[in-house]
Scaffold this motif. Structure first.
Motif, PDB file in Angstrom:
ATOM      1  N   PRO A   1     -18.482 104.523 -79.420  1.00 32.42           N
ATOM      2  CA  PRO A   1     -18.886 105.368 -79.815  1.00 32.42           C
ATOM      3  C   PRO A   1     -19.999 105.179 -81.123  1.00 32.42           C
ATOM      4  O   PRO A   1     -20.567 103.491 -81.158  1.00 32.42           O
ATOM      5  N   ASN A   2     -21.017 106.049 -80.808  1.00 29.81           N
ATOM      6  CA  ASN A   2     -22.357 105.764 -81.677  1.00 29.81           C
ATOM      7  C   ASN A   2     -23.196 106.211 -81.251  1.00 29.81           C
ATOM      8  O   ASN A   2     -24.230 104.711 -81.924  1.00 29.81           O
ATOM      9  N   SER A   3     -23.457 106.265 -79.035  1.00 28.34           N
ATOM     10  CA  SER A   3     -24.369 105.092 -78.887  1.00 28.34           C
ATOM     11  C   SER A   3     -25.524 106.400 -78.202  1.00 28.34           C
ATOM     12  O   SER A   3     -26.805 105.097 -77.724  1.00 28.34           O
ATOM     13  N   PHE A   4     -25.458 107.275 -78.435  1.00 26.84           N
ATOM     14  CA  PHE A   4     -26.502 108.097 -77.598  1.00 26.84           C
ATOM     15  C   PHE A   4     -26.750 109.235 -78.223  1.00 26.84           C
ATOM     16  O   PHE A   4     -25.921 110.149 -79.080  1.00 26.84           O
ATOM     17  N   ASP A   5     -28.143 109.436 -78.821  1.00 22.64           N
ATOM     18  CA  ASP A   5     -28.738 110.907 -79.429  1.00 22.64           C
ATOM     19  C   ASP A   5     -28.544 111.796 -78.179  1.00 22.64           C
ATOM     20  O   ASP A   5     -28.045 112.925 -78.655  1.00 22.64           O
ATOM     21  N   ARG A   6     -28.767 112.045 -76.910  1.00 23.58           N
ATOM     22  CA  ARG A   6     -29.250 112.753 -76.003  1.00 23.58           C
ATOM     23  C   ARG A   6     -28.550 112.434 -74.670  1.00 23.58           C
ATOM     24  O   ARG A   6     -28.299 111.503 -74.487  1.00 23.58           O
ATOM     25  N   LEU A   7     -28.084 113.477 -74.664  1.00 23.71           N
ATOM     26  CA  LEU A   7     -27.157 113.135 -73.237  1.00 23.71           C
ATOM     27  C   LEU A   7     -27.371 114.174 -72.052  1.00 23.71           C
ATOM     28  O   LEU A   7     -27.528 115.842 -72.618  1.00 23.71           O
ATOM     29  N   LEU A   8     -27.877 113.996 -70.941  1.00 19.84           N
ATOM     30  CA  LEU A   8     -27.933 114.808 -70.151  1.00 19.84           C
ATOM     31  C   LEU A   8     -26.303 115.347 -68.749  1.00 19.84           C
ATOM     32  O   LEU A   8     -25.707 113.750 -68.712  1.00 19.84           O
ATOM     33  N   ALA A   9     -26.193 116.674 -68.263  1.00 16.17           N
ATOM     34  CA  ALA A   9     -24.813 116.419 -67.650  1.00 16.17           C
ATOM     35  C   ALA A   9     -24.843 117.374 -66.880  1.00 16.17           C
ATOM     36  O   ALA A   9     -25.417 118.570 -66.594  1.00 16.17           O
ATOM     37  N   SER A  10     -26.089 117.491 -65.848  1.00 14.56           N
ATOM     38  CA  SER A  10     -27.059 118.445 -64.642  1.00 14.56           C
ATOM     39  C   SER A  10     -25.693 117.958 -63.346  1.00 14.56           C
ATOM     40  O   SER A  10     -25.770 117.083 -62.322  1.00 14.56           O
ATOM     41  N   ASN A  11     -25.405 119.183 -62.996  1.00 16.99           N
ATOM     42  CA  ASN A  11     -24.449 119.268 -62.079  1.00 16.99           C
ATOM     43  C   ASN A  11     -23.899 118.699 -61.590  1.00 16.99           C
ATOM     44  O   ASN A  11     -23.428 118.265 -60.618  1.00 16.99           O
ATOM     45  N   ILE A  12     -22.969 118.161 -62.723  1.00 15.13           N
ATOM     46  CA  ILE A  12     -21.395 118.310 -62.549  1.00 15.13           C
ATOM     47  C   ILE A  12     -20.483 118.653 -62.506  1.00 15.13           C
ATOM     48  O   ILE A  12     -18.942 117.705 -62.720  1.00 15.13           O
ATOM     49  N   LEU A  13     -20.426 119.404 -63.176  1.00 11.10           N
ATOM     50  CA  LEU A  13     -19.504 120.162 -64.176  1.00 11.10           C
ATOM     51  C   LEU A  13     -18.459 121.080 -63.010  1.00 11.10           C
ATOM     52  O   LEU A  13     -17.200 121.120 -63.353  1.00 11.10           O
ATOM     53  N   TYR A  14     -19.091 120.524 -61.926  1.00  9.79           N
ATOM     54  CA  TYR A  14     -18.477 121.570 -60.583  1.00  9.79           C
ATOM     55  C   TYR A  14     -17.356 120.677 -60.469  1.00  9.79           C
ATOM     56  O   TYR A  14     -16.430 120.325 -59.494  1.00  9.79           O
ATOM     57  N   PHE A  15     -17.470 118.769 -60.616  1.00  9.01           N
ATOM     58  CA  PHE A  15     -16.517 118.173 -60.060  1.00  9.01           C
ATOM     59  C   PHE A  15     -15.406 117.755 -61.292  1.00  9.01           C
ATOM     60  O   PHE A  15     -14.611 117.058 -61.500  1.00  9.01           O
ATOM     61  N   CYS A  16     -15.855 118.679 -62.152  1.00 12.13           N
ATOM     62  CA  CYS A  16     -14.721 118.401 -63.284  1.00 12.13           C
ATOM     63  C   CYS A  16     -13.243 119.190 -63.918  1.00 12.13           C
ATOM     64  O   CYS A  16     -13.555 120.516 -63.589  1.00 12.13           O
ATOM     65  N   ARG A  17     -12.133 119.196 -63.884  1.00 13.38           N
ATOM     66  CA  ARG A  17     -11.327 119.605 -63.830  1.00 13.38           C
ATOM     67  C   ARG A  17     -10.616 119.973 -65.351  1.00 13.38           C
ATOM     68  O   ARG A  17      -9.958 120.197 -65.458  1.00 13.38           O
ATOM     69  N   ASP A  18     -11.116 119.292 -66.112  1.00 11.88           N
ATOM     70  CA  ASP A  18     -11.248 119.405 -67.974  1.00 11.88           C
ATOM     71  C   ASP A  18     -12.174 119.426 -68.425  1.00 11.88           C
ATOM     72  O   ASP A  18     -12.458 117.929 -69.074  1.00 11.88           O
ATOM     73  N   VAL A  19     -13.319 120.652 -68.301  1.00 10.00           N
ATOM     74  CA  VAL A  19     -14.476 120.331 -69.437  1.00 10.00           C
ATOM     75  C   VAL A  19     -14.227 120.070 -71.080  1.00 10.00           C
ATOM     76  O   VAL A  19     -14.492 119.367 -71.595  1.00 10.00           O
ATOM     77  N   PRO A  20     -13.029 120.219 -71.484  1.00  7.47           N
ATOM     78  CA  PRO A  20     -12.835 120.199 -72.525  1.00  7.47           C
ATOM     79  C   PRO A  20     -12.611 117.967 -73.388  1.00  7.47           C
ATOM     80  O   PRO A  20     -13.065 117.843 -73.626  1.00  7.47           O
ATOM     81  N   SER A  21     -12.077 118.039 -71.838  1.00  6.40           N
ATOM     82  CA  SER A  21     -11.644 116.325 -72.433  1.00  6.40           C
ATOM     83  C   SER A  21     -13.284 116.110 -72.030  1.00  6.40           C
ATOM     84  O   SER A  21     -13.678 114.915 -72.959  1.00  6.40           O
ATOM     85  N   PHE A  22     -14.290 116.062 -71.363  1.00  6.91           N
ATOM     86  CA  PHE A  22     -15.072 115.745 -70.901  1.00  6.91           C
ATOM     87  C   PHE A  22     -15.906 115.648 -71.803  1.00  6.91           C
ATOM     88  O   PHE A  22     -16.586 115.549 -72.622  1.00  6.91           O
TER      89      PHE A  22
END
Length: 206
Positions: free
Chosen positions: A108-129
């Protein structure tokens, strides 16, 4: 190779075919990557996580960051990323981790900026992500998301429903709202790519 097989390679590149797909996507993703990095306004104080980092292009584009980590489930892509980030890896200013976006292997508490490019196509549960992103985010952190819009994806035989989820602007907004985000917590902008391909770029305050 069938179109479904191509779609599976996009989801988890492997072997020679995966390296070829990765090279093609590096070119195709040039504009989205630049737009996403710019929207997150990454500076020298930021610890950056690229979820689904692929060949490491986005992380290589932010050498000013205090620390960079890339996560991908593809050993093939991580091998390529290792070459792009050879120096910061050697100096301990970067890391590459093989893992699952639904179970981020970070404290926890590790990152200030997160990128998620072209991966939600493969995510079945966006709220959990999104919950996973919140868990590893520092106070004031932002998450940048890029997806090609459903209207453009529908034209690509390699991105069918057997391997890819499709997101309209309304779909993406709905998923973010289901993640407990208010309308003031995110912005979604259209991004027009060469060939009149429409993308969606979201910046989320975690």
């Amino acid at each position: 190779m069938s179109w479904t097989a191509v779609g599976r390679q996009l989801a988890n590149p492997s072997g020679v075919g995966g390296r070829l797909v990765g090279a093609i996507m590096r070119v195709a993703n040039k504009v989205p990557t630049e737009a996403l990095v710019g929207a997150l306004q990454i500076d020298s104080t930021h610890r950056v996580l690229d979820i689904g980092c692929g060949d490491g292009t986005a992380l290589a584009a932010v050498p000013q960051a205090a620390y960079r980590s890339g996560l991908d489930r593809s050993a093939t892509m991580l091998s390529i990323a290792g070459k792009a980030l050879r120096r910061p890896l050697r100096e301990g200013r970067a890391s590459l981790v093989q893992g699952d976006m639904m179970n981020l292997p970070y404290e926890p508490n590790s990152f200030d900026r997160l990128l998620a490019s072209n991966i939600l196509y493969f995510c079945r549960d966006v709220p959990s992500f999104i919950d996973q992103c919140r868990r590893v985010a520092r106070p004031g952190a932002s998450l940048g998301i890029y997806v090609t819009a459903a209207e453009s994806m529908a034209k690509w035989r390699f991105a069918g429903s057997a391997t890819h989820r499709h997101f309209s602007r309304q779909d993406l907004e709905s998923e973010l709202r289901e993640s407990g985000l208010g309308r003031a917590d995110f912005e979604i902008d259209a991004l027009i790519l060469p060939g009149e391909i429409e993308g969606l770029l979201a910046v989320v305050r975690l």
